[in-house]
Every structure is written in C-alpha cells, then in structure tokens.
Design a protein around this motif. Structure first.
Motif, mmCIF file in Angstrom:
data_model
loop_
_atom_site.group_PDB
_atom_site.id
_atom_site.type_symbol
_atom_site.label_atom_id
_atom_site.label_comp_id
_atom_site.label_asym_id
_atom_site.label_seq_id
_atom_site.Cartn_x
_atom_site.Cartn_y
_atom_site.Cartn_z
ATOM 1 N N LEU A 538 -4.906 -7.884 -10.310
ATOM 2 C CA LEU A 538 -6.133 -7.146 -10.007
ATOM 3 C C LEU A 538 -5.948 -5.718 -10.511
ATOM 4 N N ARG A 539 -6.818 -5.307 -11.428
ATOM 5 C CA ARG A 539 -6.786 -3.938 -11.940
ATOM 6 C C ARG A 539 -8.049 -3.217 -11.486
ATOM 7 N N GLY A 540 -7.854 -2.019 -10.941
ATOM 8 C CA GLY A 540 -8.990 -1.275 -10.401
ATOM 9 C C GLY A 540 -8.896 0.198 -10.707
ATOM 10 N N GLN A 541 -9.944 0.915 -10.315
ATOM 11 C CA GLN A 541 -10.032 2.354 -10.554
ATOM 12 C C GLN A 541 -10.630 3.030 -9.326
ATOM 13 N N THR A 542 -10.352 4.345 -9.218
ATOM 14 C CA THR A 542 -10.929 5.163 -8.152
ATOM 15 C C THR A 542 -10.988 6.594 -8.634
ATOM 16 N N THR A 543 -11.843 7.404 -8.016
ATOM 17 C CA THR A 543 -11.988 8.827 -8.365
ATOM 18 C C THR A 543 -11.526 9.739 -7.254
ATOM 19 N N LEU A 544 -10.867 9.180 -6.235
ATOM 20 C CA LEU A 544 -10.421 10.010 -5.121
ATOM 21 C C LEU A 544 -9.266 10.905 -5.546
ATOM 22 N N ASP A 545 -9.041 11.986 -4.812
ATOM 23 C CA ASP A 545 -7.965 12.899 -5.151
ATOM 24 C C ASP A 545 -6.625 12.337 -4.670
ATOM 25 N N ASP A 546 -5.553 13.097 -4.934
ATOM 26 C CA ASP A 546 -4.203 12.605 -4.644
ATOM 27 C C ASP A 546 -3.975 12.336 -3.162
ATOM 28 N N ARG A 547 -4.691 13.018 -2.295
ATOM 29 C CA ARG A 547 -4.447 12.877 -0.864
ATOM 30 C C ARG A 547 -5.112 11.644 -0.274
ATOM 31 N N ARG A 548 -6.008 11.004 -1.006
ATOM 32 C CA ARG A 548 -6.754 9.905 -0.414
ATOM 33 C C ARG A 548 -6.644 8.589 -1.170
ATOM 34 N N HIS A 549 -6.420 8.622 -2.510
ATOM 35 C CA HIS A 549 -6.518 7.346 -3.224
ATOM 36 C C HIS A 549 -5.376 6.394 -2.867
ATOM 37 N N LEU A 550 -4.170 6.917 -2.525
ATOM 38 C CA LEU A 550 -3.084 6.027 -2.134
ATOM 39 C C LEU A 550 -3.395 5.346 -0.807
ATOM 40 N N GLY A 551 -4.020 6.071 0.122
ATOM 41 C CA GLY A 551 -4.397 5.461 1.400
ATOM 42 C C GLY A 551 -5.432 4.370 1.223
ATOM 43 N N ASP A 583 -11.710 12.128 -16.429
ATOM 44 C CA ASP A 583 -12.063 13.296 -15.622
ATOM 45 C C ASP A 583 -11.840 12.971 -14.164
ATOM 46 N N GLY A 584 -10.578 13.025 -13.681
ATOM 47 C CA GLY A 584 -10.285 12.799 -12.276
ATOM 48 C C GLY A 584 -10.239 11.343 -11.862
ATOM 49 N N GLU A 585 -10.160 10.368 -12.800
ATOM 50 C CA GLU A 585 -10.117 8.962 -12.445
ATOM 51 C C GLU A 585 -8.670 8.459 -12.431
ATOM 52 N N VAL A 586 -8.408 7.510 -11.525
ATOM 53 C CA VAL A 586 -7.075 6.945 -11.346
ATOM 54 C C VAL A 586 -7.195 5.427 -11.434
ATOM 55 N N SER A 587 -6.336 4.796 -12.241
ATOM 56 C CA SER A 587 -6.309 3.342 -12.346
ATOM 57 C C SER A 587 -5.049 2.811 -11.662
ATOM 58 N N PHE A 588 -5.137 1.610 -11.093
ATOM 59 C CA PHE A 588 -4.001 1.018 -10.416
ATOM 60 C C PHE A 588 -3.989 -0.486 -10.698
#
Length: 643
Positions: A538-551, A583-588
C-alpha cells in the motif's frame, strides 16, 4: 584650487536677516510664536518644537511606526508625517508659525555632478536633470554647493530630487497646516552637520528599513555623494526565518528584535564561513545577511574607485537597526568600519538656511483648498487665487473697450474646469463598474460553482455504476469461495480481496490517501530453502507536517491490524519508510505479509454454526454494500463504523 575652497553646503542669500525680522514681526502680529521640525524615517518620527522669539527648545516627542513591519510600504512615511502633525495640541497648532519636514525616503534621490560634468547653474537644465533622475514628467528639486569651488573648474554641487506627486503627498499628510510648511529637505540624519564636521574624511549613513536598506556616502574634500537603495530589509530576515522554522512572521519579527540571531555568523572567521556548524535558523539568517553585506561592500568599492574618494571612517546607523539585534556588531566586524548613532540634537535643530529645500525647485501649485491655489514663494506658501473669479474690467484707455483679466486667474479657472471634468469621468466609470458587477460576479463565482456541482454529480453517477459492478463481482466471488464446513477444498485458501479493500477504506484516516496498491511476490531464502513471499503493498501520501503525519500513519496501521477481515490472511503489517516531495507532501509505503495457513487455523465453528457459509457470505456482502453507499453519500466511513 585648495585656496579657493569655500565651506561646503553654504548658500548665500541676500536679505536673509531682513526677511527673518519681517517674518518674526508678522508671526507676532498673528500671535504665532512656535516652529516645528518633523523628522521622519523608515521606523518612526520625531517632533521638536521651538520658540520663534528666542529660539529655545519647547518640547520633543518621538514614536515608532504603528504599522507592523510586514505591512509597511511606501505609504508608511505619509502615515508617520500625519501622526506627527496630529501630535500637536490645539493651542500649538493655532500658534504654529512654520513647519519643516526632514524626510528619509527611498524615493528621494541625491547625487553629485562629478560624472555629469555640469555646473548646474541654469535652472531649466537642472529641472530636466531632476526629471530624468526621478523618471517623472515633473519633479521637485534643489541644488547646493558641496566640495571644492574654483573659478578654473566646474564647482562641486549636489542635487536632490523627488517626484512632485510625492511632495504633494507629504503636504497632504500635514492637513490644515500644509500652508505653514516652509521646507522639505532630505533627512539623512546628519547630512548637513556631519559632512562639514571633519574635512578630508568621508562618512556613510545606513537606514535599515522594512523592505529595503538605504545607504548614503559623502566626502566633502572631493565633493563626492552617492546614494544606494538595497532591496533587502527587516522583512526579508523575518520571512527567511519563518520559512526555515515554520513559524508565523509576527513571531520571527519578535525573535529578531529580542534575540541576537547574528551571533553565530560573527563566530565564523573571514573566508571560513563553514567553521561554525550552522542550524536552520543560522542558514536562514545567512541567506539574507550575505547578499546585504556583498551589496554594501560593492557600493563602498564603487565609491572609492570610481569617484576617487576616501573610504568612510564611520557609519551612522538609523533607528531601524534596533529591529535586528546584533546587526551593528555584525556589520562592524565584517566591514571593519565602526557603526555609531548620529547626534540627533544637532540634526534636529532649526537651520537659518537649509542647504537643500525641495520646495525651492518648483513653480507649480502644490496645495489646493477649495478654489484657492497655493504656490511656494520666498520661503512660504502664498495664495494664487481666492474666491470666485472677479468680473472683467474695461480698459478705459482704449477706444475699443477691450476687457482685461488676470492671467493667473484664467489659468486657475482652466485648472478647476479640468478637475471637474476628471471628477465627472470618474463618476461615469464608477457607474459602469457597478453595472458590470453582476456579470463579473456570475462569471467568477456562480458559473464555476455550477460547473463544480455538475462534476461532482458525474462522479457520483460513476461511483454508483462501480458499486453495481462490485456487487455483481462480490456475489460471484462469494459463490465461488463458499465450501461446506470441514471441507478441504483449495478454494478455502483464496484471499477475498473485496473484504480487504473494504477494510482499508474503513481504516484509512481522512488526511491520507492511497496512490498505489500492488501485490508483489518476492523470492527470498530462509536458511538454505528458497521460498516465495507474497505481500500486499500500500503506497500513500499525506500533506501533514512532521509532528502529525507519523501519528496518522501509525493509526492507519493499528486500524488495519485490528480489523479481523483484513488480517484473516496476513500475519503482520509493516512500515517501510517515507519520502518528502513536492510542496509539503509526504509519501509512505506499508507491506501486509500474506500467511496462507492463517485462514485455515482461524476457521472453526462460529457463533452461527447452523447457518450455511454461503448465507453468511451473502449477508456480509449486503452489509458491505450498505457501507459503500454510506461512503458515497457522507465521505469516508469513520474507523468506528461497525464491520
């Protein structure tokens, strides 16, 4: 040539003493015995009141600009002048005889005639030069001597110029006291005083503003003057810090004023900027301070080499440097020239004869009150026309009885008629704009909204078609996968992907979306045995900042592992890392590891032993169809929706 040198900034005007005596007498007749000097720069204003009878200092008042640093623009100087004039009390305003404005404005240009090679004695030539300097069709200007004066060579002079529109803005800010303004001069805090203090030495004036830094250089012996506006200011320091630390600009402005953010840059040795290991804040400050220092040094080199002037022995710094703590120490260390505060007690005293007064260089009317026009004449504003035009008189000396009128009155009437026509045109254009407003609103708001609704309806129709197809596939898969209890058919080991995807849709948070789903079979060795491992990626993305996307990703994994439908064929879900892009996006990426024996081990008599497997599977399919309908109507189902 040295024997013919005259004092710099010296303007000889005949009748000065007599004019002063007449002015003082007129002031006493009008019961006006107060003079005011308003000094304005990029950070605030100062008001000083003096007695016109004995020249004593009555009172002073200073204030910083009320506009936040990030909102300051060219109008902030006008607001400061207005605030300073409003600080006068009612009695002081009635007793005010004269008002002088000393302004530090980036739009005001000052230069010498060394490169022009012109004596600047002809007013028309100087007026053309002033218009070229400011880039406008009309300009206010003044010229004064500065440096060596010799009959054998062109005397050194300085010209100051600003657009006439800007001068009218200064006067408009003075309100009803505009007609009492006697002078508008470049402030440059110690331009008049410090240039003549020590012969043979040059000095520099630096004013750190919100959006730019003004730099002024002068040397009296060579008659060299240079002004430079560097487009780097306090705002750029705050924005760079805000971007690096993810903080609001209001907070970074306060940090610059309270904390010495330049301390780490002072620790770096010249030519060894990487000796100090810099953090994010240090790199952000260096990204702005470095270009500012280079432009400052380039201006100093140009002043010394091209104008053959001595380098400055001191730099007079304005109040703006207090907004960046440690700025003066950093500049002193990097440039090697001491920075010092100017003597404001000298710079803000009244002058009998100002070297530069921009009001002297224009003949145009600058103030209009009703039908009265005011022009600057002999050190004061005088009325050009008062009241309506008088009836024309007949010249009795001519037989034809031709009428005579005042040329100034005719010109004033023409200007009034033009102003009325301009006002009518503005009203007509405003009416047309109001008529066109509904059309603009429809094209820019209503029509795009209708198109957006239509697109969403089309997406909903497509989703309903997909639901119908999924229902048919679910029934077919349920029939194919159903077996008798206790049977050993190979179909009992098949993965029901529909329930997996429903479980993923229920577990995924609203701030995360999937970009790719794949089934991968990897060949790996366990001991000396080669095995094939199947996993769901499963590959996904999020735009949350460092303090929230891991949670959020951790919650997603926990919900998947807590869902029995999803984990019926997998032994664990692992987190395989993330990457930042765009621009501020994170993939996992998540991996669900398949276990072919888990479904067999978990199969057993459930609470509904009497029901057939086919009936139970159909009931589960109906429940999932209802859940899918809720997803289409209300959005993603919350994690607590019953499975």
């Amino acid at each position: 040539m040295k024997a013919d040198l005259r004092p710099v900034f010296r303007r000889l005007r005949t009748g000065r003493v007599a004019d002063s005596a007449v002015s003082a007498t007129a002031a006493r007749d009008r019961n006006r015995d107060i003079g005011a000097i308003v000094s304005v720069n990029a950070t605030g204003w100062a008001l000083n009141l003096y007695s016109t009878t004995d020249g004593s200092h009555l009172r002073s008042q200073t204030a910083r600009s009320a506009t936040p640093v990030m909102e300051r623009d060219r109008r902030d100087i006008i607001r400061s002048i207005k605030t300073a004039v409003e600080a006068l009390g009612p009695d002081e305003s009635r007793s005010l005889d004269w008002l002088e404005l000393r302004v530090t404005d980036p739009e005001m240009d000052i230069l010498d005639n060394r490169l022009i090679r012109s004596a600047m004695n002809d007013r028309d030539n100087v007026a053309n030069l002033a218009r070229q300097v400011v880039g406008r069709d009309d300009a206010a200007f003044d010229v004064c001597n500065f440096g060596p004066q010799s009959e054998d060579d062109i005397g050194r002079k300085v010209i100051a110029a600003v657009s006439l529109e800007r001068v009218r803005e200064y006067l408009s800010a003075c309100g009803d006291l505009a007609t009492r303004v006697q002078a508008i001069s470049p402030s440059s805090i110690a331009f008049q005083k410090n240039a003549t203090a020590t012969s043979g030495k040059s000095f520099a004036i630096m004013e750190l503003g919100a959006a730019q830094t003004q730099l002024f250089l002068a040397e009296s012996d060579s008659g060299s003057v240079a002004k430079r506006v560097i487009p780097i200011g306090i705002r750029h320091f705050a924005e760079s810090l805000s971007e690096a630390l993810s903080l609001p600009t209001a907070q970074t402005v306060q940090m610059l004023e309270e904390r010495d953010m330049l301390a780490r840059l002072r620790e770096a040795r010249p030519g060894h900027d990487r000796d100090v290991q810099a953090g994010a804040a240090d790199r952000a400050i260096a990204a702005v301070a470095g270009p500012l220092l280079r432009e400052f040094q380039r201006t100093l080199d140009d002043f010394s080499e091209n104008r053959l002037a001595a380098p400055p022995d001191r730099i007079l710094i304005g109040n703006g440097a207090s907004a960046v703590r440690g700025f003066c120490e950093w500049m002193t260390e990097k440039v090697g020239i001491p920075l010092e505060a100017p003597d404001r007690s000298l710079a803000e005293k009244p002058e009998d004869d100002l070297p530069l007064n921009l009001l002297r260089g224009t003949q145009d009317p600058l103030i209009v009150k009703g039908k009265t026009w005011y022009r600057y004449r002999d050190g004061r504003f005088v009325a050009d026309q008062t009241g309506p035009a008088q009836a024309p008189k007949v010249d009795v000396r001519t037989g034809a009885g031709r009428k005579k009128s005042n040329p100034a009155s005719r010109k004033a009437l023409r200007e009034t008629a033009k102003a009325e026509k301009r006002q009518k045109r503005i009203l007509v254009l405003a009416g047309l704009a109001l008529l066109a407003l509904p059309v603009v609103v429809f094209d820019n708001f209503v029509a795009p909204f209708q198109q957006s609704v239509q697109r969403k309806l089309d997406i909903l129709a497509q989703s309903e078609d997909k639901v119908a197809a999924l229902r048919r596939q679910t029934v077919d898969m349920s029939s194919a996968a159903a077996v008798q209890p206790g049977g050993e058919d190979e179909k009992s080991t098949k993965i029901l992907w529909t329930e997996k995807f429903f479980a993923v849709s229920r577990a995924i948070p609203a701030s995360i979306w999937l970009s790719d789903v794949a089934i991968i079979q990897d060949e790996r060795s366990v001991g000396q045995t080669d095995v094939i491992t199947t996993k769901l990626v499963l590959r996904g993305q999020t735009t949350l900042d460092d303090r929230r996307h891991l949670g959020e990703i951790a919650d997603f994994i926990r919900h998947l592992e807590g869902n029995p439908d999803f984990m019926s064929d997998f032994r664990r879900v692992t987190f395989e890392g993330l990457d930042r892009f765009g621009d501020g996006e994170v993939s996992f990426e998540l991996h669900a590891w398949y276990d072919r024996n888990k479904r067999k081990e978990g199969s057993g008599a459930g609470p509904e032993e009497d029901a057939s497997p086919l009936d139970g599977l159909r009931q589960k399919t109906d429940e999932r169809e209802k859940l899918q309908n809720n997803v289409l109507r209300l959005g993603r189902a919350a994690p607590e929706v019953a499975q």
